[in-house]
Design an enzyme around this catalytic site. Structure first.
Site, short mmCIF file in Angstrom:
data_model
loop_
_atom_site.label_atom_id
_atom_site.label_comp_id
_atom_site.label_asym_id
_atom_site.label_seq_id
_atom_site.Cartn_x
_atom_site.Cartn_y
_atom_site.Cartn_z
N LYS A 1 -3.84 3.31 -2.66
CA LYS A 1 -4.99 3.82 -3.02
C LYS A 1 -4.73 5.26 -2.28
CE LYS A 1 -8.22 -0.08 -2.69
NZ LYS A 1 -7.31 -0.80 -2.15
N MET B 1 -7.85 9.64 8.31
CA MET B 1 -8.35 10.10 6.87
C MET B 1 -9.34 11.18 6.85
SD MET B 1 -8.37 6.39 5.34
CE MET B 1 -9.20 5.72 6.56
N ASP C 1 0.75 -1.22 -0.13
CA ASP C 1 0.05 -0.03 -0.10
C ASP C 1 0.72 1.12 -0.14
OD1 ASP C 1 -2.32 -1.36 -0.07
OD2 ASP C 1 -2.72 -1.13 2.07
#
Length: 258
Positions: A59, A172, A37
């Site tokens: 991502k 996030m 990741d």
């Protein structure tokens, strides 16, 4: 026909390579292919053999290098070919990492897998900033949520998040900071509640912006802080004044680092 391989869903930890578990290191050392990741450090990635295939499948918000269904297909394809696959995920595989979904895919395909927990940034980033997310008589518990989900979902329990005795940790969530602050104030959290924005927690790039619910949006705009950021809301943020211990330049505890 090649015997089926095995997939290891490994948590790489929050950034500091010294926080990788011993089991995670063992899995990486035997990998044929690593699907990694965005926030995985190169020091962790390089624990895999030199001839291991390393495929970036990270991502970012509105920018997915590889779709989740493609990641699933890669894991299955390589395992069915007899390879040892390490799915290397930032933090912990089961904490907002879609590791549960990937495990379900592997189970349906009859592929053996192992989950290797990792240290979540939800706990590690505050700790490296000197913030204990629970503290006797100050914070009786904590909640960990993602910024997008807590703002977008009509089922978000804002009254619970607004309780003064609870620490709220938001991953996030920087792009939704204004909405998050607005909801917490609307449901009764005091404007004086301290807030910390911790960027690149546990790494040499770590920086922290402090404020309160009344002024943290302005502080974020003034400093220009950008993701990845862990947001901590609660009285425990005050503890950073006395408990900050980590030196981002690497001087602190350098002799003890792996």
């Amino acid at each position: 026909m090649n015997p089926r391989g095995r997939v290891f869903l490994v948590g790489a930890g929050p950034g500091d390579p010294g926080l990788l578990t011993l089991r995670g290191k063992q899995c990486l050392e035997r990998a044929d292919v690593v699907l990694y990741d965005r926030l995985v450090s190169s020091a962790v990635l390089n624990l895999s053999p030199p001839n291991a295939e390393k495929l970036y499948v990270g991502k970012e918000r509105e920018n997915h290098a590889v779709r989740q269904d493609e990641i699933n297909e890669l894991m299955v394809e390589r395992a069915l070919a007899g390879q040892t696959v390490v799915r290397l995920k930032g933090g912990d595989p089961f904490v907002f990492g879609r590791g549960g979904e990937e495990a379900e895919v592997l189970r349906r395909q009859g592929i053996e897998f192992e989950v290797v927990p990792g240290v979540s940034s939800a706990i590690a980033a505050p700790a490296y900033a000197g913030i204990p997310i629970t503290y006797r008589e100050v914070a009786t518990g904590f909640h960990v949520v993602t910024g997008h989900e807590c703002v977008a979902s009509p089922k978000t329990p804002w009254p619970l998040f607004a309780a003064q005795t609870q620490t709220l940790v938001i991953l996030m969530g920087l792009s939704h900071l204004t909405e998050i602050v607005g909801n917490l104030l609307q449901y009764g959290r005091s404007p004086k509640t301290p807030v910390a924005l911790i960027r690149w927690g546990t790494t040499a790039r770590q920086e922290t912006v402090f404020g309160t619910l009344a002024d943290i949006v302005g502080a974020a705009q003034e400093t220009g802080i950008e993701p990845p950021v862990v947001i901590v809301v609660g009285e425990v943020v005050h503890k950073a004044q006395d408990l900050a211990w980590f030196s981002p330049d690497g001087a602190s505890l350098a002799s003890m680092r792996v």
